[in-house]
Design a protein around this motif. Sequence first.
Motif, PDB file in Angstrom:
ATOM      1  N   PRO A 119      -2.260 -15.313   8.737  1.00  9.54           N
ATOM      2  CA  PRO A 119      -0.947 -16.149   9.072  1.00  9.54           C
ATOM      3  C   PRO A 119      -0.036 -16.213   7.911  1.00  9.54           C
ATOM      4  N   SER A 120      -0.480 -15.886   6.729  1.00  7.75           N
ATOM      5  CA  SER A 120       0.474 -16.154   5.572  1.00  7.75           C
ATOM      6  C   SER A 120       1.050 -14.939   4.958  1.00  7.75           C
ATOM      7  N   LEU A 121       0.881 -13.710   5.889  1.00  2.00           N
ATOM      8  CA  LEU A 121       1.436 -12.678   5.292  1.00  2.00           C
ATOM      9  C   LEU A 121       2.858 -12.431   5.329  1.00  2.00           C
ATOM     10  N   ALA A 122       3.735 -12.724   4.386  1.00  2.00           N
ATOM     11  CA  ALA A 122       5.211 -12.606   4.417  1.00  2.00           C
ATOM     12  C   ALA A 122       5.639 -11.454   4.270  1.00  2.00           C
ATOM     13  N   PHE A 123       4.959 -10.538   3.269  1.00  2.00           N
ATOM     14  CA  PHE A 123       5.608  -9.189   2.943  1.00  2.00           C
ATOM     15  C   PHE A 123       4.472  -8.083   3.145  1.00  2.00           C
ATOM     16  N   ALA A 124       4.562  -7.012   3.650  1.00  2.84           N
ATOM     17  CA  ALA A 124       3.752  -5.979   3.775  1.00  2.84           C
ATOM     18  C   ALA A 124       4.580  -4.441   3.722  1.00  2.84           C
ATOM     19  N   ASN A 125       3.914  -3.558   2.840  1.00  2.00           N
ATOM     20  CA  ASN A 125       4.500  -2.435   2.729  1.00  2.00           C
ATOM     21  C   ASN A 125       3.631  -1.086   2.976  1.00  2.00           C
ATOM     22  N   PHE A 126       3.803  -0.255   3.854  1.00  2.00           N
ATOM     23  CA  PHE A 126       2.915   0.853   4.280  1.00  2.00           C
ATOM     24  C   PHE A 126       3.737   2.037   4.214  1.00  2.00           C
ATOM     25  N   SER A 127       4.851   1.978   3.505  1.00  2.00           N
ATOM     26  CA  SER A 127       5.683   3.171   3.583  1.00  2.00           C
ATOM     27  C   SER A 127       4.657   4.389   2.754  1.00  2.00           C
ATOM     28  N   PHE A 128       5.418   5.692   3.099  1.00  2.00           N
ATOM     29  CA  PHE A 128       5.297   7.001   2.496  1.00  2.00           C
ATOM     30  C   PHE A 128       3.424   6.842   2.055  1.00  2.00           C
ATOM     31  N   ASN A 129       2.930   7.010   3.365  1.00  2.00           N
ATOM     32  CA  ASN A 129       1.498   7.494   3.652  1.00  2.00           C
ATOM     33  C   ASN A 129       1.363   8.509   4.542  1.00  2.00           C
ATOM     34  N   GLY A 130       0.532   8.691   5.244  1.00  6.25           N
ATOM     35  CA  GLY A 130       0.163   9.484   6.408  1.00  6.25           C
ATOM     36  C   GLY A 130      -0.245   8.665   7.466  1.00  6.25           C
ATOM     37  N   LEU A 131       0.107   7.568   7.831  1.00 10.34           N
ATOM     38  CA  LEU A 131      -0.359   6.641   8.872  1.00 10.34           C
ATOM     39  C   LEU A 131       0.151   7.042   9.930  1.00 10.34           C
ATOM     40  N   THR A 132      -0.845   6.928  11.142  1.00 10.26           N
ATOM     41  CA  THR A 132      -0.391   7.073  12.550  1.00 10.26           C
ATOM     42  C   THR A 132      -0.535   6.105  13.424  1.00 10.26           C
ATOM     43  N   GLY A 133      -0.166   6.245  14.931  1.00 11.21           N
ATOM     44  CA  GLY A 133      -0.559   5.135  15.702  1.00 11.21           C
ATOM     45  C   GLY A 133       0.602   4.153  15.953  1.00 11.21           C
ATOM     46  N   LEU A 157       0.773  -1.035   0.218  1.00  7.31           N
ATOM     47  CA  LEU A 157      -0.038  -0.026   0.070  1.00  7.31           C
ATOM     48  C   LEU A 157       0.935   1.190  -0.138  1.00  7.31           C
ATOM     49  N   SER A 158       2.201   1.123  -0.351  1.00  5.80           N
ATOM     50  CA  SER A 158       2.938   2.186  -0.290  1.00  5.80           C
ATOM     51  C   SER A 158       2.779   3.513  -1.359  1.00  5.80           C
ATOM     52  N   TRP A 159       3.314   4.640  -0.877  1.00  4.94           N
ATOM     53  CA  TRP A 159       3.317   5.728  -1.894  1.00  4.94           C
ATOM     54  C   TRP A 159       1.640   6.084  -2.180  1.00  4.94           C
ATOM     55  N   ASN A 160       0.937   6.220  -1.061  1.00  5.98           N
ATOM     56  CA  ASN A 160      -0.557   6.562  -1.311  1.00  5.98           C
ATOM     57  C   ASN A 160      -0.635   7.990  -0.349  1.00  5.98           C
ATOM     58  N   LYS A 161      -1.870   8.218   0.114  1.00  2.84           N
ATOM     59  CA  LYS A 161      -2.135   9.106   0.947  1.00  2.84           C
ATOM     60  C   LYS A 161      -3.087   8.507   2.127  1.00  2.84           C
ATOM     61  N   LEU A 162      -2.693   7.342   2.353  1.00  2.00           N
ATOM     62  CA  LEU A 162      -3.801   6.594   3.584  1.00  2.00           C
ATOM     63  C   LEU A 162      -3.144   7.316   4.924  1.00  2.00           C
ATOM     64  N   SER A 163      -4.276   7.311   5.674  1.00  2.00           N
ATOM     65  CA  SER A 163      -4.139   7.874   7.001  1.00  2.00           C
ATOM     66  C   SER A 163      -4.600   7.069   8.088  1.00  2.00           C
ATOM     67  N   CYS A 164      -4.754   7.471   9.406  1.00  2.00           N
ATOM     68  CA  CYS A 164      -4.950   6.562  10.615  1.00  2.00           C
ATOM     69  C   CYS A 164      -4.187   5.566  10.791  1.00  2.00           C
TER      70      CYS A 164
END
Length: 532
Positions: A379-393, A362-369
């Motif tokens: 259980p099977s998630l081996a790779f996740a990318n949340f970089s370059f958004n506006g996520l918090t918490g 989900l990287s390089w978007n404008k997601l928030s919260c």
Amino acid sequence: MPRCQLDFIGLQSCQLGTQFPQWLQTQREFSFIDISRANISDVVPDWFWNRSAKVYHIDLSHNYFRGEVPEFTESVSLTKLDLSGNNLHGPLPHFSPKMMTLDLAENSFNGTLAPVCESLVMNNSLGYLDLSSNFLSGQLSDCWRYGKNLEALILANNSLSGEIPHSIGYLANLIYLQLQGNIFSKNLPSSLENIAGLEILDVSENRLSGNIPFWIGESLKRLMILKLSRNKLDGNIPWQICQFRYLYDLDLSSNALSGTIPRCFKNLHTLSGVEEAPSFTYGPYADYRIHGTLVVKGRFYVYDFSLPLRVIDLAENHLSGEVPSEITSLIALRGLNLSRNSFTGTIPRDIANMRYLEFLDLSWNKLSCSIPPSIVEIPSLAFANFSFNGLTGKIPSGCQFATFENSSYVGNPDLCGLPVSEFCSDHLDDDITHCDKQEVHATQHGENNWLEEFSFYISMGIGFNTSFWVFWATLMLKRSWRYAYMRFLDNMGNKIYVFAAIRLKMNKQQRGTRVSNHQKNKVCPHRASGKK
């Protein structure tokens, strides 16, 4: 001639040495020969090609053979020729109308497809043609009218140019169409909608332009793999794509698509786990593996299409709006790439429903919260990318999330917790509460808008029906009102008639005056000019 004459020679995967087997010179009666994957690196001698007039099957694939190949127009018994995965070069050969399978992929053949077009005569038997990964060039000729038996046409990874010809639509029995990695331009030909049984359509890595045609979803309903990535397509994603029952690989990445993700994606039966896609392992060409590519972490991976790798890739477009919550209904999805778009809003709270998800970008978007804490339950998630958004918490912890690196979260300065930082601020709960309130407010606002719109149309309908029936019911019940209404209509009709008659008479008089003046000016032009 030796007493021992072989009919069937099957030496595939046998280590026969680097030289071409000379003992084959003694064999003149064989009908089947397979010396594939035998690690031979030699020139195929000229005597081999005419060794047996009875041969119908030749497989020399995946060796290191060099040299050119002859014409096969006189080899009337030969129905299958597989020379793929070698170092053969020169122009493509002509072949007999009896040829059923011709696989010359992964060599160094050059020139145009003219020999193939010249061999596709009426009543030919060709059913499988793979010329991929060579150095073929020029325009793809419009010569496919007689390819009615073709089930697989694979011309990928060459330098073919021009438009995809209209006559491709005559290939009514086509199942696999792979034209990726060429220089095709313009739009997809509308004649493709005639190929109702198409299961793989891959035209990625070309220069195609225009919108994604809506007929893809309406006519090609057996599609399991649709790859249109790395072209110049624009416009919205048509909702007709949601009509695919068996689609499990959708790649629209690296185009100029805009708009939102259709909420009807939840209707993709195979990705929703409602229905299984048919298997590729049937038919006369089941022993041929059809391959595709997948991009994960910036790297290209080649995988077998016969394996049900369920993927949606919409990366690198101009898509916007929220990531619809309906996408979490795709519980059989294994890969989701929405990176490098302009998505806003939050990550869907029910993302944990996608329990088979293996990679998520989900990287390089404008997601928030915040990142939903329930995501660790996949259980099977081996790779996740949340970089370059506006996520918090706080970054979710536990399970496989402990293995994700800092690069998965960079560009979100308000994220906290490992691996970004050791601790989270005291205001974390306030931030989460604020985001949760925003989500609830947005949901309620959407519901209120829907209720207001629904109430408006209901009120309008009731008002129209009430006034309509009150008026006509009154006329039916009260005779005096009916007479008055009819007199009113009669008087209005008379007035309109008188007005129209007077107007018509005035127009005639004006036209007569203009004609008279014109005639006078023609007789006495000096009057019109003011000269005497």
